[in-house]
Scaffold this motif. Structure first.
Motif, PDB file in Angstrom:
ATOM      1  N   LEU A  48     -42.750  21.941  10.800  1.00 43.93           N
ATOM      2  CA  LEU A  48     -42.882  22.357  12.001  1.00 43.93           C
ATOM      3  C   LEU A  48     -41.602  22.995  12.448  1.00 43.93           C
ATOM      4  CD1 LEU A  48     -44.047  22.684  14.960  1.00 43.93           C
ATOM      5  CD2 LEU A  48     -43.521  20.399  15.541  1.00 43.93           C
ATOM      6  N   ILE A  49     -41.484  24.127  12.638  1.00 41.58           N
ATOM      7  CA  ILE A  49     -39.990  24.989  13.153  1.00 41.58           C
ATOM      8  C   ILE A  49     -40.188  24.843  14.735  1.00 41.58           C
ATOM      9  CG2 ILE A  49     -38.689  26.877  13.036  1.00 41.58           C
ATOM     10  CD1 ILE A  49     -39.527  25.328  10.089  1.00 41.58           C
ATOM     11  N   VAL A  50     -39.259  24.324  15.365  1.00 39.44           N
ATOM     12  CA  VAL A  50     -39.405  24.488  16.852  1.00 39.44           C
ATOM     13  C   VAL A  50     -38.004  25.211  17.199  1.00 39.44           C
ATOM     14  CG1 VAL A  50     -39.147  23.135  19.224  1.00 39.44           C
ATOM     15  CG2 VAL A  50     -40.535  22.304  17.155  1.00 39.44           C
ATOM     16  N   ASN A  51     -38.176  26.221  17.865  1.00 41.22           N
ATOM     17  CA  ASN A  51     -37.097  27.254  18.219  1.00 41.22           C
ATOM     18  C   ASN A  51     -36.885  26.757  19.883  1.00 41.22           C
ATOM     19  OD1 ASN A  51     -35.496  29.228  19.263  1.00 41.22           O
ATOM     20  ND2 ASN A  51     -36.726  30.786  18.385  1.00 41.22           N
ATOM     21  N   LEU A  52     -35.700  26.345  20.030  1.00 44.91           N
ATOM     22  CA  LEU A  52     -35.174  25.637  21.193  1.00 44.91           C
ATOM     23  C   LEU A  52     -34.327  26.742  22.075  1.00 44.91           C
ATOM     24  CD1 LEU A  52     -34.392  22.060  20.385  1.00 44.91           C
ATOM     25  CD2 LEU A  52     -36.305  22.869  21.361  1.00 44.91           C
ATOM     26  N   ARG A  85     -47.804  27.816   5.100  1.00 44.73           N
ATOM     27  CA  ARG A  85     -47.213  28.462   6.234  1.00 44.73           C
ATOM     28  C   ARG A  85     -46.572  27.518   7.292  1.00 44.73           C
ATOM     29  NH1 ARG A  85     -51.437  33.411   6.865  1.00 44.73           N
ATOM     30  NH2 ARG A  85     -50.949  34.262   4.818  1.00 44.73           N
ATOM     31  N   MET A  86     -45.337  27.955   7.677  1.00 43.44           N
ATOM     32  CA  MET A  86     -44.673  27.202   8.511  1.00 43.44           C
ATOM     33  C   MET A  86     -45.413  27.180  10.060  1.00 43.44           C
ATOM     34  SD  MET A  86     -40.777  28.184   7.366  1.00 43.44           S
ATOM     35  CE  MET A  86     -41.293  29.898   6.864  1.00 43.44           C
ATOM     36  N   LEU A  87     -45.278  26.019  10.642  1.00 48.80           N
ATOM     37  CA  LEU A  87     -45.859  26.310  12.153  1.00 48.80           C
ATOM     38  C   LEU A  87     -44.650  26.529  13.016  1.00 48.80           C
ATOM     39  CD1 LEU A  87     -47.802  22.719  11.730  1.00 48.80           C
ATOM     40  CD2 LEU A  87     -48.788  25.090  11.573  1.00 48.80           C
ATOM     41  N   TYR A  88     -44.678  27.402  13.663  1.00 43.12           N
ATOM     42  CA  TYR A  88     -43.643  27.741  14.382  1.00 43.12           C
ATOM     43  C   TYR A  88     -44.075  27.770  15.869  1.00 43.12           C
ATOM     44  CZ  TYR A  88     -40.333  31.177  16.670  1.00 43.12           C
ATOM     45  OH  TYR A  88     -39.208  31.483  17.670  1.00 43.12           O
ATOM     46  N   ARG A  89     -42.974  27.208  16.717  1.00 42.95           N
ATOM     47  CA  ARG A  89     -43.316  26.947  18.121  1.00 42.95           C
ATOM     48  C   ARG A  89     -42.098  27.401  18.876  1.00 42.95           C
ATOM     49  NH1 ARG A  89     -47.477  26.679  15.959  1.00 42.95           N
ATOM     50  NH2 ARG A  89     -49.173  25.065  16.364  1.00 42.95           N
ATOM     51  N   SER A  90     -41.978  28.149  19.960  1.00 39.64           N
ATOM     52  CA  SER A  90     -40.978  28.644  20.685  1.00 39.64           C
ATOM     53  C   SER A  90     -41.052  27.691  22.005  1.00 39.64           C
ATOM     54  CB  SER A  90     -40.848  30.108  21.078  1.00 39.64           C
ATOM     55  OG  SER A  90     -39.939  30.216  21.653  1.00 39.64           O
ATOM     56  N   CYS A  91     -40.187  26.979  22.243  1.00 38.37           N
ATOM     57  CA  CYS A  91     -40.008  26.155  23.446  1.00 38.37           C
ATOM     58  C   CYS A  91     -38.679  26.296  23.859  1.00 38.37           C
ATOM     59  CB  CYS A  91     -40.123  24.809  23.129  1.00 38.37           C
ATOM     60  SG  CYS A  91     -39.997  23.346  24.188  1.00 38.37           S
ATOM     61  N   ASP A  92     -38.531  27.161  25.045  1.00 37.51           N
ATOM     62  CA  ASP A  92     -36.972  27.385  25.844  1.00 37.51           C
ATOM     63  C   ASP A  92     -36.545  26.232  26.436  1.00 37.51           C
ATOM     64  OD1 ASP A  92     -35.184  28.162  27.428  1.00 37.51           O
ATOM     65  OD2 ASP A  92     -35.888  30.170  27.882  1.00 37.51           O
TER      66      ASP A  92
END
Length: 135
Positions: A48-52, A85-92
């Protein structure tokens, strides 16, 4: 963690923040691929890739870096079999902290939702201290 792309920003408390610079071109994403290969080997798949990072202001250096990171993940994912496949989530992060009082989900709730979606997909939860759970 950090964003596994070639970028740099001077460490300073200045306002506004210094520009993000891209000192090296990596069209094959070799460093990014190496980083995620290491994660696959250590933790399995799918990660899980979480983009903060911020993603609201189009003129922001951070938003540009965030978009470059997302594009790299999308490109690598297209080349991987579905189960890898990587799970990508964007979370500002800043947005959720700033608007928590205004009826927007709290950052803790957003993290809980992310965790539940991942546990639902992979079928279990395991923490560093050895505790485990199954849904």
């Amino acid at each position: 963690g950090s964003v596994p792309l070639f970028w740099a920003q001077e460490a300073t408390a200045m306002k506004p923040k210094p520009r993000v610079v891209y000192p090296r071109c990596d069209p094959t994403l070799s460093a990014t691929r190496k980083h995620f290969q290491d994660l696959f080997e250590r933790y399995g798949h799918p990660p899980l890739i979480v983009n903060l990072m911020k993603h609201k202001r189009p003129d922001s250096f951070e938003v540009r870096l965030s978009k470059n990171f997302e594009a790299a993940i999308e490109r690598i994912n297209r080349e991987l079999p579905q189960e890898y496949r990587m799970l990508y989530r964007s979370c500002d992060l800043k947005y959720y902290w700033k608007h928590a009082e205004q009826g927007v989900k709290s950052f803790n709730q957003v993290c809980t939702d992310l965790a539940q979606s991942v546990v639902g997909r992979v079928g279990f939860f395991h923490s560093y201290d050895g505790s485990s759970a199954w849904p």
